[in-house]
Scaffold this active site. Structure first.
Site, PDB file in Angstrom:
ATOM      1  N   PHE A  17       0.824  -1.203   0.000  1.00  0.00           N
ATOM      2  CA  PHE A  17       0.000   0.000   0.000  1.00  0.00           C
ATOM      3  C   PHE A  17       0.870   1.270   0.000  1.00  0.00           C
ATOM      4  O   PHE A  17       0.894   2.023  -0.985  1.00  0.00           O
ATOM      5  CB  PHE A  17      -0.933  -0.084   1.215  1.00  0.00           C
ATOM      6  CG  PHE A  17      -1.597   1.194   1.594  1.00  0.00           C
ATOM      7  CD1 PHE A  17      -2.331   1.913   0.672  1.00  0.00           C
ATOM      8  CD2 PHE A  17      -1.507   1.668   2.895  1.00  0.00           C
ATOM      9  CE1 PHE A  17      -2.955   3.100   1.027  1.00  0.00           C
ATOM     10  CE2 PHE A  17      -2.127   2.839   3.266  1.00  0.00           C
ATOM     11  CZ  PHE A  17      -2.851   3.560   2.333  1.00  0.00           C
ATOM     12  N   ASP A  37       9.766  -7.486  -3.045  1.00  0.00           N
ATOM     13  CA  ASP A  37       8.498  -7.782  -2.360  1.00  0.00           C
ATOM     14  C   ASP A  37       8.137  -9.248  -2.573  1.00  0.00           C
ATOM     15  O   ASP A  37       8.297  -9.757  -3.682  1.00  0.00           O
ATOM     16  CB  ASP A  37       7.385  -6.865  -2.911  1.00  0.00           C
ATOM     17  CG  ASP A  37       6.198  -6.759  -1.961  1.00  0.00           C
ATOM     18  OD1 ASP A  37       5.598  -7.805  -1.654  1.00  0.00           O
ATOM     19  OD2 ASP A  37       5.882  -5.641  -1.533  1.00  0.00           O
ATOM     20  N   ASN A  38       7.668  -9.900  -1.541  1.00  0.00           N
ATOM     21  CA  ASN A  38       7.270 -11.316  -1.706  1.00  0.00           C
ATOM     22  C   ASN A  38       5.763 -11.460  -1.956  1.00  0.00           C
ATOM     23  O   ASN A  38       5.239 -12.564  -1.965  1.00  0.00           O
ATOM     24  CB  ASN A  38       7.705 -12.154  -0.496  1.00  0.00           C
ATOM     25  CG  ASN A  38       6.946 -11.793   0.767  1.00  0.00           C
ATOM     26  OD1 ASN A  38       6.111 -10.887   0.761  1.00  0.00           O
ATOM     27  ND2 ASN A  38       7.234 -12.499   1.846  1.00  0.00           N
ATOM     28  N   GLY A  42       1.222  -7.561  -0.335  1.00  0.00           N
ATOM     29  CA  GLY A  42       1.254  -6.622  -1.458  1.00  0.00           C
ATOM     30  C   GLY A  42       0.611  -7.246  -2.691  1.00  0.00           C
ATOM     31  O   GLY A  42       0.327  -8.444  -2.710  1.00  0.00           O
ATOM     32  N   LEU A  82      10.177  -0.921   3.971  1.00  0.00           N
ATOM     33  CA  LEU A  82       8.754  -0.961   4.321  1.00  0.00           C
ATOM     34  C   LEU A  82       8.261  -2.391   4.540  1.00  0.00           C
ATOM     35  O   LEU A  82       7.203  -2.594   5.137  1.00  0.00           O
ATOM     36  CB  LEU A  82       7.921  -0.350   3.186  1.00  0.00           C
ATOM     37  CG  LEU A  82       8.095   1.135   2.867  1.00  0.00           C
ATOM     38  CD1 LEU A  82       7.429   1.459   1.542  1.00  0.00           C
ATOM     39  CD2 LEU A  82       7.502   1.993   3.950  1.00  0.00           C
ATOM     40  N   THR A 101       9.833 -11.956  10.109  1.00  0.00           N
ATOM     41  CA  THR A 101       9.917 -10.923   9.066  1.00  0.00           C
ATOM     42  C   THR A 101      10.297  -9.581   9.675  1.00  0.00           C
ATOM     43  O   THR A 101      11.167  -8.875   9.173  1.00  0.00           O
ATOM     44  CB  THR A 101       8.546 -10.774   8.358  1.00  0.00           C
ATOM     45  OG1 THR A 101       8.188 -12.032   7.815  1.00  0.00           O
ATOM     46  CG2 THR A 101       8.601  -9.741   7.245  1.00  0.00           C
ATOM     47  N   TYR A 155       4.223  -7.281  18.045  1.00  0.00           N
ATOM     48  CA  TYR A 155       4.443  -6.443  16.853  1.00  0.00           C
ATOM     49  C   TYR A 155       5.101  -5.133  17.266  1.00  0.00           C
ATOM     50  O   TYR A 155       6.084  -4.692  16.670  1.00  0.00           O
ATOM     51  CB  TYR A 155       3.091  -6.173  16.163  1.00  0.00           C
ATOM     52  CG  TYR A 155       3.134  -5.206  15.010  1.00  0.00           C
ATOM     53  CD1 TYR A 155       3.837  -5.504  13.847  1.00  0.00           C
ATOM     54  CD2 TYR A 155       2.460  -3.987  15.075  1.00  0.00           C
ATOM     55  CE1 TYR A 155       3.866  -4.621  12.778  1.00  0.00           C
ATOM     56  CE2 TYR A 155       2.480  -3.095  14.003  1.00  0.00           C
ATOM     57  CZ  TYR A 155       3.178  -3.413  12.862  1.00  0.00           C
ATOM     58  OH  TYR A 155       3.204  -2.534  11.810  1.00  0.00           O
ATOM     59  N   LYS A 159       8.932  -3.922  16.141  1.00  0.00           N
ATOM     60  CA  LYS A 159       9.220  -2.651  15.476  1.00  0.00           C
ATOM     61  C   LYS A 159      10.160  -1.798  16.344  1.00  0.00           C
ATOM     62  O   LYS A 159      10.999  -1.063  15.818  1.00  0.00           O
ATOM     63  CB  LYS A 159       7.924  -1.900  15.188  1.00  0.00           C
ATOM     64  CG  LYS A 159       7.141  -2.485  14.019  1.00  0.00           C
ATOM     65  CD  LYS A 159       7.815  -2.142  12.693  1.00  0.00           C
ATOM     66  CE  LYS A 159       6.946  -2.450  11.495  1.00  0.00           C
ATOM     67  NZ  LYS A 159       7.531  -1.986  10.229  1.00  0.00           N
TER      68      LYS A 159
HETATM   69  N1  LIG Z   1      -0.515   1.590   6.743  1.00  0.00           N
HETATM   70  C1  LIG Z   1      -0.383   1.959   8.003  1.00  0.00           C
HETATM   71  O1  LIG Z   1      -1.312   2.504   8.599  1.00  0.00           O
HETATM   72  C2  LIG Z   1       0.916   1.759   8.736  1.00  0.00           C
HETATM   73  C3  LIG Z   1       0.985   2.216  10.062  1.00  0.00           C
HETATM   74  C4  LIG Z   1       2.162   2.041  10.755  1.00  0.00           C
HETATM   75  C5  LIG Z   1       3.252   1.470  10.148  1.00  0.00           C
HETATM   76  N2  LIG Z   1       3.176   1.042   8.857  1.00  0.00           N
HETATM   77  C6  LIG Z   1       4.379   0.425   8.277  1.00  0.00           C
HETATM   78  O2  LIG Z   1       4.526   0.811   6.918  1.00  0.00           O
HETATM   79  C7  LIG Z   1       5.093  -0.260   6.172  1.00  0.00           C
HETATM   80  C8  LIG Z   1       4.226  -0.525   4.941  1.00  0.00           C
HETATM   81  O3  LIG Z   1       2.938  -0.934   5.352  1.00  0.00           O
HETATM   82  P1  LIG Z   1       1.675  -0.957   4.373  1.00  0.00           P
HETATM   83  O4  LIG Z   1       0.546  -0.337   5.098  1.00  0.00           O
HETATM   84  O5  LIG Z   1       2.050  -0.455   3.042  1.00  0.00           O
HETATM   85  O6  LIG Z   1       1.368  -2.515   4.354  1.00  0.00           O
HETATM   86  P2  LIG Z   1       1.413  -3.563   3.152  1.00  0.00           P
HETATM   87  O7  LIG Z   1       1.070  -4.890   3.745  1.00  0.00           O
HETATM   88  O8  LIG Z   1       0.599  -3.095   2.007  1.00  0.00           O
HETATM   89  O9  LIG Z   1       2.946  -3.514   2.751  1.00  0.00           O
HETATM   90  C9  LIG Z   1       3.930  -4.384   3.253  1.00  0.00           C
HETATM   91  C10 LIG Z   1       4.617  -4.991   2.055  1.00  0.00           C
HETATM   92  O10 LIG Z   1       5.693  -5.825   2.510  1.00  0.00           O
HETATM   93  C11 LIG Z   1       5.681  -7.018   1.748  1.00  0.00           C
HETATM   94  N3  LIG Z   1       6.364  -8.054   2.517  1.00  0.00           N
HETATM   95  C12 LIG Z   1       5.939  -8.671   3.658  1.00  0.00           C
HETATM   96  N4  LIG Z   1       6.852  -9.564   4.069  1.00  0.00           N
HETATM   97  C13 LIG Z   1       7.891  -9.505   3.165  1.00  0.00           C
HETATM   98  C14 LIG Z   1       9.126 -10.175   3.049  1.00  0.00           C
HETATM   99  N5  LIG Z   1       9.499 -11.117   3.931  1.00  0.00           N
HETATM  100  N6  LIG Z   1       9.933  -9.851   2.011  1.00  0.00           N
HETATM  101  C15 LIG Z   1       9.576  -8.916   1.097  1.00  0.00           C
HETATM  102  N7  LIG Z   1       8.411  -8.245   1.164  1.00  0.00           N
HETATM  103  C16 LIG Z   1       7.581  -8.537   2.184  1.00  0.00           C
HETATM  104  C17 LIG Z   1       4.209  -7.305   1.486  1.00  0.00           C
HETATM  105  O11 LIG Z   1       3.969  -8.181   0.414  1.00  0.00           O
HETATM  106  C18 LIG Z   1       3.679  -5.898   1.231  1.00  0.00           C
HETATM  107  O12 LIG Z   1       3.780  -5.550  -0.136  1.00  0.00           O
HETATM  108  C19 LIG Z   1       5.208  -1.440   7.140  1.00  0.00           C
HETATM  109  O13 LIG Z   1       6.529  -1.533   7.600  1.00  0.00           O
HETATM  110  C20 LIG Z   1       4.269  -1.080   8.259  1.00  0.00           C
HETATM  111  O14 LIG Z   1       4.670  -1.632   9.486  1.00  0.00           O
HETATM  112  C21 LIG Z   1       2.016   1.168   8.127  1.00  0.00           C
END
Ligand SMILES: NC(=O)c1ccc[n+]([C@@H]2O[C@H](COP(=O)([O-])OP(=O)(O)OC[C@H]3O[C@@H](n4cnc5c(N)ncnc54)[C@H](O)[C@@H]3O)[C@@H](O)[C@H]2O)c1
Length: 332
Positions: A17, A37-38, A42, A82, A101, A155, A159
């Site tokens: 996202f 990305d895995n 995503g 990310l 992870t 979690y 972090k």
């Molecule tokens: N969206 C929010 O509100 C929010 C809030 C706080 C923190 N975050 C942080 O922002 C970052 C992005 O979050 P997001 O909301 O886009 O979520 P998301 O789930 O859309 O993105 C995470 C991405 O990481 C990929 N991924 C997971 N494990 C993996 C691995 N082992 N190797 C490679 N890729 C991997 C997933 O396929 C996904 O595309 C994260 O680190 C999350 O902790 C997001």
């Protein structure tokens, strides 16, 4: 001080996202992007529109693959980390995989950044403040956590370990790190599948089924539009004075979850009602939530001039339109 020469950015989790929106913004200003990305949460579809761009390369693989991470970090100028197991639901259901992870994966990426002396931005989370419902929360506010047996705090702790690791590499080894604590970030492309509240409530409203609100719905949150969040990330990445520091990123406009559900019913014209569901039923026995979570973003504003520009109204208008289009496409 700004540094605007065109660069190659490695974005771990770039098909997700936040990552896909960051990719769009970097490509739009002329930078190159390599994504690792895995596709666990995503989606390739998030970047389908950029598929033909010669400055975008998408690698399917995991941050747990040390050789792959080493090679990709070596070839880029800046790393944005990310990739993570995200979403309370996923973390509660798959605690071990999430921990690996979020701790080991981050360590591998930070180690590689150190090996090649690359600037690295780490995305942490407002979850690290735990149950601290005071507010607004500054970057030095206390973490208030429950028992480690409550998975949500695992979690938060994972972090926090990432942050501590990044800070230690900065202090002891001079690695240029930036730590960003994202508060609730929402907008188009956020998947409804992992318990994120806005996409879930919108799909319930459009489907005409009751909007499930956990607890009594009086808990408040602040929702920032992903494009505002990406703007904050770019301002920090471009500013050398951000190095070695931690920043909250989020909106300060509070809304209760019950109020949010009612607004979504209003905006969608849904005939569905609201159903209150206990946390134990929604997640697990002993699940803990916080009443408020409001960021103080003074540090970010003072350094970069950032303020959010998009309102909850903008967010709901865009995400409802996207959900309607998805629904129509799935019925074709
Ligand atoms: N969206 C929010 O509100 C929010 C809030 C706080 C923190 N975050 C942080 O922002 C970052 C992005 O979050 P997001 O909301 O886009 O979520 P998301 O789930 O859309 O993105 C995470 C991405 O990481 C990929 N991924 C997971 N494990 C993996 C691995 N082992 N190797 C490679 N890729 C991997 C997933 O396929 C996904 O595309 C994260 O680190 C999350 O902790 C997001």
């Amino acid at each position: 001080m700004s540094n605007s020469a065109r660069k190659t950015y490695l974005i771990t989790g770039g098909s997700g996202f936040v990552g896909s929106h960051l990719t769009d913004a970097l490509l739009a200003r002329g930078d190159s992007v390599v994504i690792l990305d895995n596709l666990s949460t995503g989606r390739a579809a998030n970047l389908a529109h950029a598929g033909g761009n010669p400055r975008l390369r998408v690698v399917h693989g995991s941050v747990l693959d040390e050789l792959m991470v080493d090679e990709l970090v070596h070839r880029c100028d800046v790393v944005v980390h990310l990739a993570a197991a995200v979403g309370v639901k996923l973390i509660v259901e798959q605690p071990l995989r999430s921990l690996t992870t979020n701790i080991r994966g981050s360590e591998i990426v930070i180690e590689a950044a150190h090996r090649y002396r690359r600037k690295i931005l780490i995305t942490s989370t407002s979850e690290i403040y735990g149950k601290n419902s005071g507010g607004p929360l500054t970057e030095s506010s206390d973490r208030i956590l429950g028992s480690p047996a409550v998975v949500r705090w695992a979690y938060s702790t994972a972090k926090a370990v990432d942050e501590i690791l990044a800070n230690a590499y900065h202090k002891e080894r001079g690695l240029p790190t930036i730590v960003v604590r994202l508060f609730n970030t929402v907008g188009p492309r956020q998947s409804p599948a992992y318990g994120m509240v806005i996409p879930r409530l919108i799909r319930q409203a459009l489907g005409g089924v009751p909007l499930t609100v956990f607890g009594d719905g009086a808990q408040t949150r602040c929702f920032a539009h992903v494009r505002d969040v990406v703007d904050a990330l770019l301002r920090l990445l471009d500013n050398d004075e951000a190095i070695g520091r931690t920043f909250n990123v989020g909106s300060s406009d509070e809304v209760s979850i019950l109020e949010l559900a009612k607004t979504i019913i209003d905006f969608t014209g849904s005939t569905a009602g609201v159903e209150l569901v206990s946390y134990a039923e929604a997640y697990e026995e002993g699940f803990e939530d916080m009443m408020r979570r409001v960021p103080d973003t003074t540090r970010l504003r003072e350094l970069t001039g950032w303020v959010p520009r998009l309102s909850l109204h903008d967010i709901l208008t865009e995400t409802i339109a996207e959900a309607r289009a998805d629904l129509a496409a799935s019925q074709r």
